[in-house]
Design an enzyme around this catalytic site. Structure first.
Site, PDB file in Angstrom:
ATOM      1  N   HIS A  13      -6.760  35.307 -12.798  1.00  0.00           N
ATOM      2  CA  HIS A  13      -6.321  34.829 -14.111  1.00  0.00           C
ATOM      3  C   HIS A  13      -7.396  35.144 -15.153  1.00  0.00           C
ATOM      4  O   HIS A  13      -8.584  35.187 -14.837  1.00  0.00           O
ATOM      5  CB  HIS A  13      -6.097  33.321 -14.089  1.00  0.00           C
ATOM      6  CG  HIS A  13      -4.871  32.890 -13.358  1.00  0.00           C
ATOM      7  ND1 HIS A  13      -3.600  33.125 -13.839  1.00  0.00           N
ATOM      8  CD2 HIS A  13      -4.715  32.228 -12.181  1.00  0.00           C
ATOM      9  CE1 HIS A  13      -2.718  32.625 -12.987  1.00  0.00           C
ATOM     10  NE2 HIS A  13      -3.371  32.082 -11.971  1.00  0.00           N
ATOM     11  N   CYS A  59      -1.276  36.603  -9.984  1.00  0.00           N
ATOM     12  CA  CYS A  59      -1.165  35.431  -9.121  1.00  0.00           C
ATOM     13  C   CYS A  59       0.219  35.375  -8.458  1.00  0.00           C
ATOM     14  O   CYS A  59       0.541  36.209  -7.635  1.00  0.00           O
ATOM     15  CB  CYS A  59      -1.500  34.167  -9.902  1.00  0.00           C
ATOM     16  SG  CYS A  59      -1.924  32.761  -8.839  1.00  0.00           S
TER      17      CYS A  59
END
Length: 501
Positions: free
Chosen positions: A438, A332
């Site tokens: 994630h 991310c």
């Protein structure tokens, strides 16, 4: 008083409310009650994305899992995510506003009705609701506009259990002081006390418990021992997140960069329990050493944390280690940092409109107001250097980010989602990689292959195929362990009596 609910309030932050709520939820579920958690307001960078793309606090996800139900943003209608001097406000899973600290009180007035509506919707679906407060319940300067603690208990007419942490010291004073700061009507609502995180022999502590009960005229429902449960933490205030030296020479050494605004550190919980893998959280060059893998995690403020990396010289050290052969991996915000350029011309993250990245991946990221929040099924489409058995492995996780990354000609796809969209790339040699996904290490086959490749490169003993338990099975074992310790030490019958069940 409504007998279908109960609320756990704390004498302070981090006294263990979240864990005790999860414990009671599992105990009640094991008795075939249809139970749900609820927390009006959470302050955390460690969030989760539900199946319908809503963002919520991780603590209520844990509690929902303990209750064996699907997490819903209604269980945590308000989520505050501090970042760069302001706070992003998530309401019922979607971005609502960005506010300054002085705006909290006015915000709470606006959101009170939304919280009650969310609670009503949850209570219509479940037989029992176990509520959790936020921080300490006797913050007198916040009392008038508080929507997460005693005002919430009064709003839904919930009996209260007060939780105190003995491990930090001063437990008797914290309990008595908290109760003294409550109004008479609020004190009447408190039906029991739980003393949490006790070390030692309880028989030596029992006289103190009796004296406390004589003073406060409220029963102590039990003393919960200090015991480790491997369940997801609510936020980054954890013993796991600290500088560590590398341990045994026969361990794979993974250094995770501890960013100032680090978020979603639960991405690495699975790695923490693999035999022969040493996980270190590093925030200075002194502790980085020479790991097998460097991971740059997610962050709520990518550009600011990138600048801190540069100022601390960690950025230079990461680049040097990459040049010497260390695998560098970003998730991310960490993925965005690995690129060439980060553009924030709309000021989404703050006042820095442009920042050069580490230049290890040929991507450029442009931040915008639109926030991506969705669960994702994906697939690895490229192996990495010396990690040859991860291609075609299936992945399940979630995206939660601002910004779109444009891929240049010197990067190749690493991960694609089920629609064929690139959500991760690597360099042409496969020596550095990143992804927006994630929870990537929660996919057992991928993680087994990833770790075994590292072990093979070091001539270490490989993991067996079944050594890494299915994540859901492992979590369930931990919830059962938590429920048993709770039942063995807390008067559950009295709690059920308080609830009227």
């Amino acid at each position: 008083m409504n007998k279908k609910n109960i609320m756990f309030l704390g004498t302070a932050s981090s006294v263990g409310k979240s864990t005790l709520v999860a414990a009671l939820c599992r105990v009640l579920k094991n008795e075939d009650f249809k139970v749900s958690p609820f927390k009006a307001m959470n302050i955390s960078l460690n969030s989760y994305v539900t199946k319908d793309g809503a963002e919520m606090g991780r603590a209520q996800v844990v509690q929902a899992e303990a209750s064996k139900i699907e997490p819903s943003a209604l269980m945590n209608p308000i989520l505050l995510k501090p970042s760069g001097g302001h706070t992003q406000v998530i309401v019922n899973g979607k971005v609502y506003d960005n506010i300054e600290p002085y705006e909290y009180k006015e915000l709470n007035k606006k959101l009170k009705g939304i919280v009650k509506e969310s609670y009503d919707r949850i209570s219509n679906e479940y037989d029992l609701i176990v509520l959790e407060g936020s921080g300490g319940c006797a913050e007198i300067n916040l009392k008038d506009t508080d929507i997460a603690n005693m005002n919430m208990a009064e709003c839904v007419d919930a009996p209260v259990i007060l939780v105190a942490d003995i491990d930090r010291g001063g437990v008797f004073a914290s309990i008595v002081g908290t109760l003294n700061l409550l109004s008479e009507n609020e004190r009447k609502r408190v039906k029991g006390v739980i003393i949490n995180k006790f070390r030692g022999k309880k028989e030596y502590f029992e006289p103190g418990v009796k004296q406390l009960e004589d003073i406060i005229k409220i029963p102590v429902l039990g003393v919960m021992p200090y015991e480790y449960f491997d369940i997801d933490d609510e936020d980054s205030v954890t013993e796991k997140i600290s500088n560590k030296e590398s341990t045994e020479a026969k361990n794979i050494d993974i250094a995770i960069i501890r960013l100032s605004h680090m978020s979603n550190f639960t991405d690495f919980n699975v790695l923490n329990r693999i035999n022969g893998v040493n996980i270190r959280y590093v925030e200075s060059t002194k502790y980085l050493k020479n790991p097998d893998v460097i991971i740059i995690p997610g962050t709520k403020n990518t550009i600011e944390d990138l600048r801190i990396l540069k100022e601390s010289k960690l950025a230079n050290e990461i680049i040097k280690l990459h040049e010497s052969g260390t695998l560098v991996f970003g998730i991310c915000g960490g993925y965005q940092m690995l690129g060439k350029l980060l553009l924030d011309q709309q000021g989404v993250e703050g006042s820095t409109f442009q920042e050069e990245g580490l230049g290890l991946l040929d991507i450029k990221t442009r931040f915008n107001e639109r926030k991506v929040t969705k669960q994702v099924e994906a697939q690895v489409v490229s192996n990495l250097k010396h990690i040859n058995e991860i291609e075609n492995k299936s992945l399940v996780g979630y995206e939660i980010h601002n910004g779109i990354s444009k891929v240049g000609k010197n990067a190749k796809p690493f991960i694609k989602d089920s629609k064929g969209k690139i959500i991760g790339v690597c360099d042409m040699e496969g020596s550095v990689a990143g992804t927006y996904l994630h929870g990537i290490f929660d996919s057992e086959e991928f993680t087994n292959s990833f770790i075994n490749a590292l072990k093979k490169n070091n001539n270490f003993e490989l993991l067996e195929n079944d050594e890494l338990d299915k994540v859901s099975d492992y979590k369930n074992e931990q919830y059962e362990k938590l429920a048993k310790v709770f039942s063995d030490n807390i008067d559950v019958s009295k709690i059920k009596e308080i609830m009227g069940i």
